[in-house]
Design a protein around this motif. Structure first.
Motif, PDB file in Angstrom:
ATOM      1  N   THR A 135       0.812  -1.084  -0.148  1.00  0.00           N
ATOM      2  CA  THR A 135       0.036  -0.083  -0.081  1.00  0.00           C
ATOM      3  C   THR A 135       0.686   1.101   0.107  1.00  0.00           C
ATOM      4  N   PHE A 176      -8.792   4.109  -2.654  1.00  0.00           N
ATOM      5  CA  PHE A 176      -8.872   4.346  -1.282  1.00  0.00           C
ATOM      6  C   PHE A 176      -8.363   5.767  -1.038  1.00  0.00           C
ATOM      7  N   THR A 177      -8.873   6.273   0.157  1.00  0.00           N
ATOM      8  CA  THR A 177      -8.190   7.484   0.859  1.00  0.00           C
ATOM      9  C   THR A 177      -7.032   7.236   1.045  1.00  0.00           C
ATOM     10  N   GLN A 178      -6.752   6.221   2.036  1.00  0.00           N
ATOM     11  CA  GLN A 178      -5.516   6.006   2.651  1.00  0.00           C
ATOM     12  C   GLN A 178      -5.195   4.441   2.808  1.00  0.00           C
ATOM     13  N   PRO A 179      -4.962   3.729   1.857  1.00  0.00           N
ATOM     14  CA  PRO A 179      -4.807   2.379   1.865  1.00  0.00           C
ATOM     15  C   PRO A 179      -3.796   2.132   2.992  1.00  0.00           C
ATOM     16  N   GLU A 195      -8.590   0.519   5.170  1.00  0.00           N
ATOM     17  CA  GLU A 195      -8.897   2.155   4.975  1.00  0.00           C
ATOM     18  C   GLU A 195      -8.788   2.965   6.100  1.00  0.00           C
ATOM     19  N   SER A 196      -7.878   3.588   6.193  1.00  0.00           N
ATOM     20  CA  SER A 196      -7.342   4.285   7.472  1.00  0.00           C
ATOM     21  C   SER A 196      -7.551   5.902   7.195  1.00  0.00           C
ATOM     22  N   GLY A 197      -8.473   6.432   6.194  1.00  0.00           N
ATOM     23  CA  GLY A 197      -8.349   7.636   5.916  1.00  0.00           C
ATOM     24  C   GLY A 197      -9.099   8.545   6.824  1.00  0.00           C
ATOM     25  N   VAL A 204     -14.301   9.603   6.500  1.00  0.00           N
ATOM     26  CA  VAL A 204     -13.947   8.547   5.749  1.00  0.00           C
ATOM     27  C   VAL A 204     -14.242   7.175   6.564  1.00  0.00           C
ATOM     28  N   SER A 206     -14.208   3.993   8.781  1.00  0.00           N
ATOM     29  CA  SER A 206     -13.264   3.050   9.152  1.00  0.00           C
ATOM     30  C   SER A 206     -13.485   1.529   8.912  1.00  0.00           C
ATOM     31  N   ARG A 209     -11.883  -3.302   3.551  1.00  0.00           N
ATOM     32  CA  ARG A 209     -12.521  -3.727   2.283  1.00  0.00           C
ATOM     33  C   ARG A 209     -11.972  -5.095   1.815  1.00  0.00           C
TER      34      ARG A 209
END
Length: 310
Positions: A135, A176-179, A195-197, A204, A206, A209
């Motif tokens: 990632t 993803f916003t932040q994979p 997903e940790s955005g 976003v 929590s 996926r």
């Protein structure tokens, strides 16, 4: 059934078969800054893990406690092993993925995509065919705390695959916003990605996926699970297909059908975890400033990360 200790929280009866009521929560390392990237090295009966801001990869063993494995680690974050047992690491400083060779030298496996620098490779797994999946969120370039502040050059925060034969770096997911953390199901037909955005944008979700693996591509299979405290980061899957993930209050364990089975409560925010130990049934947990160990009744689904022929 014997009552579980305070650090074990039952949400589904199936969790009782995965933990032991006498299992202790042991803190095996402390006084650190931000721990990440645990990987068990079965050949040497030790755990390697990153202390990102301190730019060190540390080594823990029952015999020696905590020692330094690598100084000036260039803000190394995630670590794993390939099929030959070599260490694969994500570095925020040079914004690359590297392999540690048997002689200790480093080989850069990925540093650019579409003629632009990567953001800051974060977490990494190796599939049984030798492909490396990682990632690439922007955490390492947002500040100077765990990398070097810099503008992003990539068009998105991708998930990448490095081809084991050609070395080509291919973006396999780009929405993803932040994979963050990622882990394969035991049969490698599914890849879970965190997903940790929400770390920087509360809108976003929590979530974790899931993607069906189709050769060198991934097909979106929807949301696997939602984290009810904090956000998901690093994760591992056991041999029964249960997913163990980091969260704000500890480690959450989900059944293959996405049901929350239980939690291991940790007094600090958890970043990552891995299976290991002599019997493969110790869960090592990297939290904010410490590393913890809990005995569990199941082994991890990545046998080559536990031991290799060297």
């Amino acid at each position: 059934m014997t009552a579980l200790p305070p650090h074990l929280q039952l949400h589904d009866d199936r969790f009782a078969s995965l933990v032991h009521p006498m299992s202790r929560l042991d803190r095996i390392a402390s006084g650190l800054t931000w721990t990440e990237g645990p990987v068990w090295i079965g050949d040497h009966a030790c755990l390697l893990f990153s202390d990102i801001p301190s730019q060190r990869i540390l080594r823990w063993s029952n015999e020696d406690g905590v020692t330094v494995f690598r100084h000036r680690s260039q803000f190394t974050n995630g670590n794993t092993r390939d099929r030959q047992g070599r260490l694969i690491s994500c570095r925020h400083g040079p914004r690359d993925v590297v392999r540690t060779e048997w002689n200790g030298s480093l080989t850069v496996l990925a540093q650019r995509h579409d003629h632009a620098r990567l953001n800051s490779p974060n977490d990494v797994v190796v599939s049984s065919d030798g492909a490396i999946w990682f990632t690439d969120p922007t955490y390492g370039i947002l500040s100077n705390f765990e990398g070097y502040r810099a503008p992003a050059e990539q068009s998105a925060n991708h998930v990448f695959r490095i081809d084991p034969d050609s070395g080509a770096v291919k973006a396999v997911v780009s929405d993803f916003t932040q994979p963050n953390g990622l882990a394969f199901s035991p049969d490698e037909t599914r890849l879970y990605i965190a997903e940790s955005g929400s770390s920087h944008d509360a809108s976003v979700p929590s979530i974790i996926r899931q993607f069906d693996v189709a050769g060198t591509d991934l097909r979106d299979a929807g949301v696997f699970a939602t984290i009810d405290c904090g956000l998901p980061d690093g994760m591992r899957v056991d041999v029964d297909g249960n997913l163990w993930t980091s969260a704000g209050d500890g480690v959450h364990c989900f059944a293959p059908d996405g049901t929350l089975l239980g939690k291991i409560l940790i007094p600090e925010t958890v970043a990552n975890l891995c299976f290991g130990g002599a019997d493969g049934q110790s869960l090592f947990i990297t939290a904010s400033t410490a590393v913890y160990r809990v005995f569990v009744e199941v082994k991890g689904a990545e046998p080559w990360t536990r031991s290799a022929q060297v």
